[in-house]
Design a protein around this motif. Structure first.
Motif, PDB file in Angstrom:
ATOM      1  N   LEU A 104       0.830  -1.207   0.000  1.00  0.00           N
ATOM      2  CA  LEU A 104       0.000   0.000   0.000  1.00  0.00           C
ATOM      3  C   LEU A 104       0.865   1.260   0.000  1.00  0.00           C
ATOM      4  CD1 LEU A 104      -2.976  -0.797   2.420  1.00  0.00           C
ATOM      5  CD2 LEU A 104      -3.139  -0.037   0.041  1.00  0.00           C
ATOM      6  N   ALA A 105       1.937   1.228   0.764  1.00  0.00           N
ATOM      7  CA  ALA A 105       2.827   2.386   0.807  1.00  0.00           C
ATOM      8  C   ALA A 105       3.451   2.635  -0.559  1.00  0.00           C
ATOM      9  CB  ALA A 105       3.912   2.159   1.861  1.00  0.00           C
ATOM     10  N   SER A 106       3.863   1.558  -1.221  1.00  0.00           N
ATOM     11  CA  SER A 106       4.457   1.700  -2.553  1.00  0.00           C
ATOM     12  C   SER A 106       3.436   2.215  -3.560  1.00  0.00           C
ATOM     13  CB  SER A 106       5.012   0.350  -3.008  1.00  0.00           C
ATOM     14  OG  SER A 106       5.546   0.456  -4.312  1.00  0.00           O
ATOM     15  N   ALA A 107       2.230   1.661  -3.508  1.00  0.00           N
ATOM     16  CA  ALA A 107       1.184   2.094  -4.434  1.00  0.00           C
ATOM     17  C   ALA A 107       0.731   3.517  -4.132  1.00  0.00           C
ATOM     18  CB  ALA A 107      -0.008   1.152  -4.363  1.00  0.00           C
ATOM     19  N   THR A 108       0.762   3.909  -2.887  1.00  0.00           N
ATOM     20  CA  THR A 108       0.376   5.269  -2.515  1.00  0.00           C
ATOM     21  C   THR A 108       1.392   6.274  -3.035  1.00  0.00           C
ATOM     22  OG1 THR A 108      -0.746   4.482  -0.518  1.00  0.00           O
ATOM     23  CG2 THR A 108      -0.130   6.802  -0.575  1.00  0.00           C
ATOM     24  N   PRO A 166       1.117   5.261  -7.604  1.00  0.00           N
ATOM     25  CA  PRO A 166       0.016   4.384  -8.016  1.00  0.00           C
ATOM     26  C   PRO A 166       0.121   3.982  -9.482  1.00  0.00           C
ATOM     27  CG  PRO A 166      -0.743   6.640  -7.788  1.00  0.00           C
ATOM     28  CD  PRO A 166       0.656   6.622  -7.274  1.00  0.00           C
ATOM     29  N   SER A 167      -0.103   2.704  -9.733  1.00  0.00           N
ATOM     30  CA  SER A 167      -0.089   2.188 -11.097  1.00  0.00           C
ATOM     31  C   SER A 167      -0.938   0.931 -11.118  1.00  0.00           C
ATOM     32  CB  SER A 167       1.337   1.870 -11.555  1.00  0.00           C
ATOM     33  OG  SER A 167       1.895   0.836 -10.774  1.00  0.00           O
ATOM     34  N   ASP A 168      -1.240   0.465 -12.316  1.00  0.00           N
ATOM     35  CA  ASP A 168      -2.042  -0.760 -12.428  1.00  0.00           C
ATOM     36  C   ASP A 168      -1.324  -1.935 -11.769  1.00  0.00           C
ATOM     37  OD1 ASP A 168      -4.090   0.516 -13.822  1.00  0.00           O
ATOM     38  OD2 ASP A 168      -3.090   0.228 -15.760  1.00  0.00           O
ATOM     39  N   THR A 169      -0.030  -2.017 -11.938  1.00  0.00           N
ATOM     40  CA  THR A 169       0.739  -3.134 -11.383  1.00  0.00           C
ATOM     41  C   THR A 169       0.789  -3.078  -9.862  1.00  0.00           C
ATOM     42  OG1 THR A 169       2.120  -3.184 -13.368  1.00  0.00           O
ATOM     43  CG2 THR A 169       2.975  -4.276 -11.414  1.00  0.00           C
ATOM     44  N   SER A 170       1.080  -1.897  -9.322  1.00  0.00           N
ATOM     45  CA  SER A 170       1.190  -1.779  -7.864  1.00  0.00           C
ATOM     46  C   SER A 170      -0.150  -2.002  -7.177  1.00  0.00           C
ATOM     47  CB  SER A 170       1.744  -0.400  -7.492  1.00  0.00           C
ATOM     48  OG  SER A 170       0.872   0.629  -7.942  1.00  0.00           O
ATOM     49  N   ILE A 171      -1.227  -1.515  -7.762  1.00  0.00           N
ATOM     50  CA  ILE A 171      -2.546  -1.692  -7.161  1.00  0.00           C
ATOM     51  C   ILE A 171      -2.983  -3.152  -7.254  1.00  0.00           C
ATOM     52  CG2 ILE A 171      -4.991  -1.110  -7.405  1.00  0.00           C
ATOM     53  CD1 ILE A 171      -4.147   1.700  -8.165  1.00  0.00           C
ATOM     54  N   LYS A 172      -2.653  -3.841  -8.331  1.00  0.00           N
ATOM     55  CA  LYS A 172      -2.979  -5.263  -8.442  1.00  0.00           C
ATOM     56  C   LYS A 172      -2.246  -6.077  -7.368  1.00  0.00           C
ATOM     57  CE  LYS A 172      -2.993  -9.117 -11.730  1.00  0.00           C
ATOM     58  NZ  LYS A 172      -2.417 -10.070 -10.756  1.00  0.00           N
ATOM     59  N   VAL A 201      -7.517   1.067  -1.215  1.00  0.00           N
ATOM     60  CA  VAL A 201      -7.270   0.767  -2.629  1.00  0.00           C
ATOM     61  C   VAL A 201      -8.232   1.542  -3.519  1.00  0.00           C
ATOM     62  CG1 VAL A 201      -7.327  -1.046  -4.373  1.00  0.00           C
ATOM     63  CG2 VAL A 201      -6.269  -1.480  -2.167  1.00  0.00           C
ATOM     64  N   LYS A 202      -9.457   1.733  -3.072  1.00  0.00           N
ATOM     65  CA  LYS A 202     -10.414   2.517  -3.851  1.00  0.00           C
ATOM     66  C   LYS A 202      -9.892   3.946  -4.056  1.00  0.00           C
ATOM     67  CE  LYS A 202     -14.590   0.015  -2.431  1.00  0.00           C
ATOM     68  NZ  LYS A 202     -15.879   0.110  -1.685  1.00  0.00           N
ATOM     69  N   GLY A 203      -9.312   4.512  -3.009  1.00  0.00           N
ATOM     70  CA  GLY A 203      -8.728   5.845  -3.136  1.00  0.00           C
ATOM     71  C   GLY A 203      -7.572   5.860  -4.129  1.00  0.00           C
ATOM     72  N   LEU A 204      -6.767   4.787  -4.127  1.00  0.00           N
ATOM     73  CA  LEU A 204      -5.657   4.692  -5.083  1.00  0.00           C
ATOM     74  C   LEU A 204      -6.168   4.630  -6.518  1.00  0.00           C
ATOM     75  CD1 LEU A 204      -3.290   2.162  -3.274  1.00  0.00           C
ATOM     76  CD2 LEU A 204      -3.019   4.631  -3.476  1.00  0.00           C
ATOM     77  N   ASN A 205      -7.255   3.892  -6.718  1.00  0.00           N
ATOM     78  CA  ASN A 205      -7.831   3.792  -8.069  1.00  0.00           C
ATOM     79  C   ASN A 205      -8.322   5.152  -8.559  1.00  0.00           C
ATOM     80  OD1 ASN A 205      -7.454   1.024  -8.616  1.00  0.00           O
ATOM     81  ND2 ASN A 205      -9.221   0.481  -7.349  1.00  0.00           N
ATOM     82  N   SER A 206      -8.904   5.939  -7.661  1.00  0.00           N
ATOM     83  CA  SER A 206      -9.382   7.278  -8.043  1.00  0.00           C
ATOM     84  C   SER A 206      -8.207   8.180  -8.411  1.00  0.00           C
ATOM     85  CB  SER A 206     -10.174   7.901  -6.892  1.00  0.00           C
ATOM     86  OG  SER A 206     -11.330   7.128  -6.600  1.00  0.00           O
ATOM     87  N   ARG A 207      -7.152   8.134  -7.617  1.00  0.00           N
ATOM     88  CA  ARG A 207      -5.959   8.932  -7.930  1.00  0.00           C
ATOM     89  C   ARG A 207      -5.348   8.507  -9.255  1.00  0.00           C
ATOM     90  NH1 ARG A 207      -1.810   8.073  -3.567  1.00  0.00           N
ATOM     91  NH2 ARG A 207      -0.577   9.217  -5.111  1.00  0.00           N
TER      92      ARG A 207
END
Length: 307
Positions: free
Chosen positions: A77-81, A84-90, A112-118
């Motif tokens: 989550l820290a990395s994706a935050t 954010p990318s398709d790979t990190s969120i997956k 994760v929903k917040g990451l998808n919006s960003r």
């Protein structure tokens, strides 16, 4: 007391032996039963303890595994935050799926929903800037790109926003330079057209002046073609004599004659010269006079005239 007989004593001894043996057997059996019961209880207790230990150990392992998985989810989550990318969120979603703690699972899913919006806003801004780079002179695409960049308001998206703004500014500068170059070229073209127009006008004026000069020269040549080569002066005498003077440049002939035919102009009117100056009659007369001068006035010589 009655003395026991031998048989009675034997029977009594046998009964006593039987009683003692039975008691002993009973005691042995009872003891054995007690030992067995203790053994069974001990076995049960041991088995229960083993089972409890196994359960505790399994629970401990499960808890440790859950804790490790939660740490993994937190790291992803820290990395994706941060990026954010398709790979990190997956990767985050796959890690969350292995959690057993439903409370933690729900909390991480909301993150994760917040990451998808960003990520959706970042992709939109990236696409808008790319489109503007391809159409830098399009004002609508310029506005769309700048608006998309401005919508990246999350503090973790500042680096992405700065990079996109840098690309946008470069394209904007390119568009401004292109507009200035086009304006300069247009001004240069107009100046060249004006210069060419002025040159054409000057050329037309020069050509017109040349034509006028040529026309004047042609008119002068035509006028010179009809100029009398010699001057003929005739002075009529109304006293009865006719005096003529011919100047041809070679000799002079004077012819005095008296008009006796009665055609005397007493009114004082000088006869006009037929045809006017420069007419065909004057030219012919000039040629005759020139011929007379060239032959020694042989044509005009009369018998009795003096030379």
């Amino acid at each position: 007391m009655k003395k026991l007989t031998k048989n009675q004593m034997i029977i009594g001894a046998s009964v006593a032996i039987l009683l003692i043996g039975g008691g002993t057997t009973l005691g042995v059996v009872t003891h054995n039963n007690s030992v067995h019961a203790q053994q069974v209880a001990q076995t049960k207790a041991h088995n229960a303890k083993v089972k409890a230990d196994k359960k505790a150990k399994a629970e401990k392992l499960a808890k440790e595994k859950e804790t490790a998985q939660q740490k993994k989810v937190a790291t992803l989550l820290a990395s994706a935050t941060a990026n954010p990318s398709d790979t990190s969120i997956k990767a985050v979603n796959d890690a969350i799926a292995k959690l057993t703690d439903q409370k933690e699972k729900t909390k991480d899913t909301d993150l994760v929903k917040g990451l998808n919006s960003r990520l959706a806003l970042i992709k939109k801004a990236q696409a808008a800037v790319k489109d503007y780079q391809a159409h830098a002179t399009d004002a609508n695409k310029q506005k769309a790109a700048q608006a998309a960049i401005t919508n990246l308001k999350d503090k973790n998206d500042q680096d992405v926003r700065a990079e996109l703004q840098k690309l946008f500014d470069a394209s904007n500068k390119q568009a401004q330079d292109s507009a200035k170059a086009a304006q300069t070229q247009q001004s240069t073209s107009k100046a060249a057209e004006q210069t060419a127009s002025n040159n054409d006008t000057q050329s037309d004026v020069a050509q017109s002046n040349q034509e006028v000069s040529q026309n004047q020269a042609t008119s002068q040549q035509a006028s010179n073609a009809y100029q009398v080569p010699a001057t003929n002066t005739q002075t009529p005498s109304y006293a009865g004599g006719n005096t003529s003077s011919n100047t041809g440049g070679a000799s002079s002939n004077q012819n005095n004659s008296t008009n006796t035919g009665g055609n005397t102009n007493s009114g004082g009117t000088t006869p006009s010269h037929p045809g006017g100056y420069g007419s065909i009659e004057d030219n012919n007369q000039a040629e005759n006079n020139a011929g007379s001068a060239g032959t020694g006035n042989a044509i005009n010589k009369k018998p009795g005239d003096k030379w």
